[in-house]
Design a protein around this motif. Sequence first.
Motif, PDB file in Angstrom:
ATOM      1  N   LEU B  88     125.322  55.969 136.013  1.00 30.33           N
ATOM      2  CA  LEU B  88     124.933  56.844 134.909  1.00 30.33           C
ATOM      3  C   LEU B  88     124.686  58.242 135.470  1.00 30.33           C
ATOM      4  O   LEU B  88     123.939  58.397 136.446  1.00 30.33           O
ATOM      5  CB  LEU B  88     123.664  56.289 134.255  1.00 30.33           C
ATOM      6  CG  LEU B  88     123.166  56.899 132.949  1.00 30.33           C
ATOM      7  CD1 LEU B  88     124.243  56.865 131.883  1.00 30.33           C
ATOM      8  CD2 LEU B  88     121.921  56.137 132.487  1.00 30.33           C
ATOM      9  N   TYR B  89     125.309  59.245 134.876  1.00 31.35           N
ATOM     10  CA  TYR B  89     125.236  60.604 135.380  1.00 31.35           C
ATOM     11  C   TYR B  89     124.510  61.496 134.370  1.00 31.35           C
ATOM     12  O   TYR B  89     124.815  61.477 133.180  1.00 31.35           O
ATOM     13  CB  TYR B  89     126.635  61.149 135.667  1.00 31.35           C
ATOM     14  CG  TYR B  89     127.265  60.480 136.847  1.00 31.35           C
ATOM     15  CD1 TYR B  89     127.861  59.231 136.724  1.00 31.35           C
ATOM     16  CD2 TYR B  89     127.237  61.075 138.112  1.00 31.35           C
ATOM     17  CE1 TYR B  89     128.410  58.585 137.825  1.00 31.35           C
ATOM     18  CE2 TYR B  89     127.795  60.439 139.213  1.00 31.35           C
ATOM     19  CZ  TYR B  89     128.375  59.196 139.059  1.00 31.35           C
ATOM     20  OH  TYR B  89     128.908  58.558 140.152  1.00 31.35           O
ATOM     21  N   PHE B  90     123.578  62.284 134.902  1.00 30.67           N
ATOM     22  CA  PHE B  90     122.796  63.189 134.068  1.00 30.67           C
ATOM     23  C   PHE B  90     122.982  64.624 134.521  1.00 30.67           C
ATOM     24  O   PHE B  90     122.863  64.936 135.713  1.00 30.67           O
ATOM     25  CB  PHE B  90     121.303  62.848 134.143  1.00 30.67           C
ATOM     26  CG  PHE B  90     120.923  61.577 133.454  1.00 30.67           C
ATOM     27  CD1 PHE B  90     120.770  60.415 134.185  1.00 30.67           C
ATOM     28  CD2 PHE B  90     120.714  61.550 132.089  1.00 30.67           C
ATOM     29  CE1 PHE B  90     120.414  59.231 133.554  1.00 30.67           C
ATOM     30  CE2 PHE B  90     120.363  60.374 131.445  1.00 30.67           C
ATOM     31  CZ  PHE B  90     120.219  59.217 132.192  1.00 30.67           C
ATOM     32  N   CYS B  91     123.225  65.486 133.542  1.00 30.30           N
ATOM     33  CA  CYS B  91     123.238  66.924 133.754  1.00 30.30           C
ATOM     34  C   CYS B  91     121.878  67.468 133.331  1.00 30.30           C
ATOM     35  O   CYS B  91     121.273  66.956 132.367  1.00 30.30           O
ATOM     36  CB  CYS B  91     124.357  67.544 132.917  1.00 30.30           C
ATOM     37  SG  CYS B  91     124.528  69.327 133.050  1.00 30.30           S
ATOM     38  N   ALA B  92     121.374  68.475 134.038  1.00 33.91           N
ATOM     39  CA  ALA B  92     120.063  69.041 133.700  1.00 33.91           C
ATOM     40  C   ALA B  92     120.084  70.548 133.890  1.00 33.91           C
ATOM     41  O   ALA B  92     120.823  71.072 134.733  1.00 33.91           O
ATOM     42  CB  ALA B  92     118.962  68.414 134.563  1.00 33.91           C
TER      43      ALA B  92
END
Lengths: 119, 115
Positions: B88-92
């Motif tokens: 799971l990849y998250f951009c912030a």
Amino acid sequence: DAGVTQSPTHLIKTRGQQVTLRCSPISGHKSVSWYQQVLGQGPQFIFQYYEKEERGRGNFPDRFSARQFPNYSSELNVNALLLGDSALYLCASSQFRDTGSGGSGNTIYFGEGSWLTVV
Amino acid sequence: AQSVAQPEDQVNVAEGNPLTVKCTYSVSGNPYLFWYVQYPNRGLQFLLKYITGDNLVKGSYGFEAEFNKSQTSFHLKKPSALVSDSALYFCAVRGRDTGRRALTFGSGTRLQVQP
């Protein structure tokens, strides 16, 4: 070098109870932040502390509180637990810089989290 | 207010093929941008960040991201996907306003790499 360490890793509480989660930042890091990650969502900001002072607060009720100790470790407390508080609680640390000018100090490193289940 | 959009809940790619995970952001002023990866039942691992300078940022495990100011995007890329990239990849995003130090995350994109 040790990363961000959190305890406990898993816990189960009953509605109405209180919980305390603990975090030790990376050595040399003076800022600690707390995030809540509900299943299926991105992390949501709860608090940031630097030098024992609260520097930011997210949109969470007063049941949530935190503090930072002289050794830069931190505790997150949640009172009067609700079923909706069930989540992964993530602690993060960084070398806090006030200037916002960039550099490695702006990288925020996360721990493995504390899984809280409220029943 | 700052926000991040990850328009794809899931991205499927065959092993060896290039991958792209999309991210757009909204923030006042110039942003700090980050990508994190989360493996099952684990915390977030830092992949890369954009602070300033070169629009192409290289990070861990062969990942890179391209900052596009005009399109307010920060897409994550890798030339050749591995099965082990499945996660799971998250951009912030974080603004440079010193009063806004919290990261704002997107909802995440699940990357599935098929053998």
